[in-house]
Enzyme design. Sequence first.
Site, mmCIF file in Angstrom:
data_model
loop_
_atom_site.group_PDB
_atom_site.id
_atom_site.type_symbol
_atom_site.label_atom_id
_atom_site.label_comp_id
_atom_site.label_asym_id
_atom_site.label_seq_id
_atom_site.Cartn_x
_atom_site.Cartn_y
_atom_site.Cartn_z
ATOM 1 N N ARG A 21 2.608 -1.231 -6.578
ATOM 2 C CA ARG A 21 2.554 -1.552 -5.136
ATOM 3 C C ARG A 21 3.849 -1.155 -4.441
ATOM 4 N NH1 ARG A 21 1.212 -7.555 -5.671
ATOM 5 N NH2 ARG A 21 1.373 -7.685 -3.403
ATOM 6 N N ARG B 89 -0.853 1.488 6.426
ATOM 7 C CA ARG B 89 -0.025 1.676 5.235
ATOM 8 C C ARG B 89 0.210 3.154 4.962
ATOM 9 N NH1 ARG B 89 -1.362 -3.437 2.684
ATOM 10 N NH2 ARG B 89 -0.327 -3.785 0.701
HETATM 11 P P1 ADP Z 1 0.678 -7.344 -0.148
HETATM 12 O O1 ADP Z 1 0.657 -8.747 -0.641
HETATM 13 O O2 ADP Z 1 1.288 -6.387 -1.105
HETATM 14 O O3 ADP Z 1 1.191 -7.209 1.241
HETATM 15 P P2 ADP Z 1 -2.082 -6.944 0.670
HETATM 16 O O4 ADP Z 1 -2.644 -8.290 0.486
HETATM 17 O O5 ADP Z 1 -1.804 -6.454 2.037
HETATM 18 O O6 ADP Z 1 -0.790 -6.797 -0.238
HETATM 19 O O7 ADP Z 1 -3.023 -5.855 -0.040
HETATM 20 C C1 ADP Z 1 -3.469 -5.997 -1.380
HETATM 21 C C2 ADP Z 1 -4.078 -4.679 -1.868
HETATM 22 O O8 ADP Z 1 -5.168 -4.303 -1.012
HETATM 23 C C3 ADP Z 1 -3.139 -3.460 -1.817
HETATM 24 O O9 ADP Z 1 -2.315 -3.358 -2.972
HETATM 25 C C4 ADP Z 1 -4.155 -2.313 -1.723
HETATM 26 O O10 ADP Z 1 -4.779 -2.055 -2.964
HETATM 27 C C5 ADP Z 1 -5.204 -2.892 -0.790
HETATM 28 N N1 ADP Z 1 -4.904 -2.621 0.644
HETATM 29 C C6 ADP Z 1 -4.663 -3.555 1.608
HETATM 30 N N2 ADP Z 1 -4.434 -2.979 2.796
HETATM 31 C C7 ADP Z 1 -4.525 -1.642 2.584
HETATM 32 C C8 ADP Z 1 -4.362 -0.508 3.406
HETATM 33 N N3 ADP Z 1 -4.055 -0.625 4.719
HETATM 34 N N4 ADP Z 1 -4.522 0.725 2.851
HETATM 35 C C9 ADP Z 1 -4.839 0.877 1.565
HETATM 36 N N5 ADP Z 1 -4.988 -0.160 0.710
HETATM 37 C C10 ADP Z 1 -4.829 -1.403 1.207
#
Ligand code: ADP
Length: 190
Positions: A144, A88
């Site tokens: 987000r 990310r």
């Molecule tokens: P989405 O449904 O937005 O794709 P995820 O389920 O991938 O979200 O991630 C949920 C939360 O977990 C993110 O908003 C962040 O806080 C954290 N997170 C997940 N992956 C990462 C990453 N690679 N780097 C930093 N934070 C992360």
Amino acid sequence: MNVILFGPPAAGKGTQAKLLVQTYGMIQLSTGDMLRAARASGSDLGNKVADIMDRGDLVSDEIVIALIEEQIEARGADQSYIFDGFPRTVAQAEALDALLDRHGSRIDAVIRLEVDEEKVMARIAKRFAEEGRADDNPESFKVRLDRYFADTAPLLPFYEGQGRLHRVDGMKSIEEVAAQINAVLGGLKG
Ligand code: ADP
């Protein structure tokens, strides 16, 4: 074969990753799922990231890189992985390349799910109403999306410049998006 599913929050990365698991027996590595599991287990790590996640911010590169590293070391680099929600940030992308390189492996394709932001907001409002995921509330979702544009979108030129980026239309039906992804993967193998 290793692929990254790339796109803004709620683009459908998790849905497509699960289909790739079913179709090709690939292994889904979702940092979001790992962090949610850490929270559910009540571990120190889970407690540390809880507030950050609920407000929609990114947890530190160090934490997510360690989670991915742990998985690859445990399962071996000869498997086929789908990276979902990781990398990310550019620092995460560089760490992933270095990690795979150390194991004689690489990312074969970065698949970008292109979506219409406004429609994605509507999808999320629906998911929040149905599932009540804390970080789907409108305020956190806005954070987000902001984080996506500020920190994650810069990965697009990074991968594009390396000729690894493939685009698919993420606004099509689940089946049609899956078919487009399969076509990209088929092209890689052949
Ligand atoms: P989405 O449904 O937005 O794709 P995820 O389920 O991938 O979200 O991630 C949920 C939360 O977990 C993110 O908003 C962040 O806080 C954290 N997170 C997940 N992956 C990462 C990453 N690679 N780097 C930093 N934070 C992360």
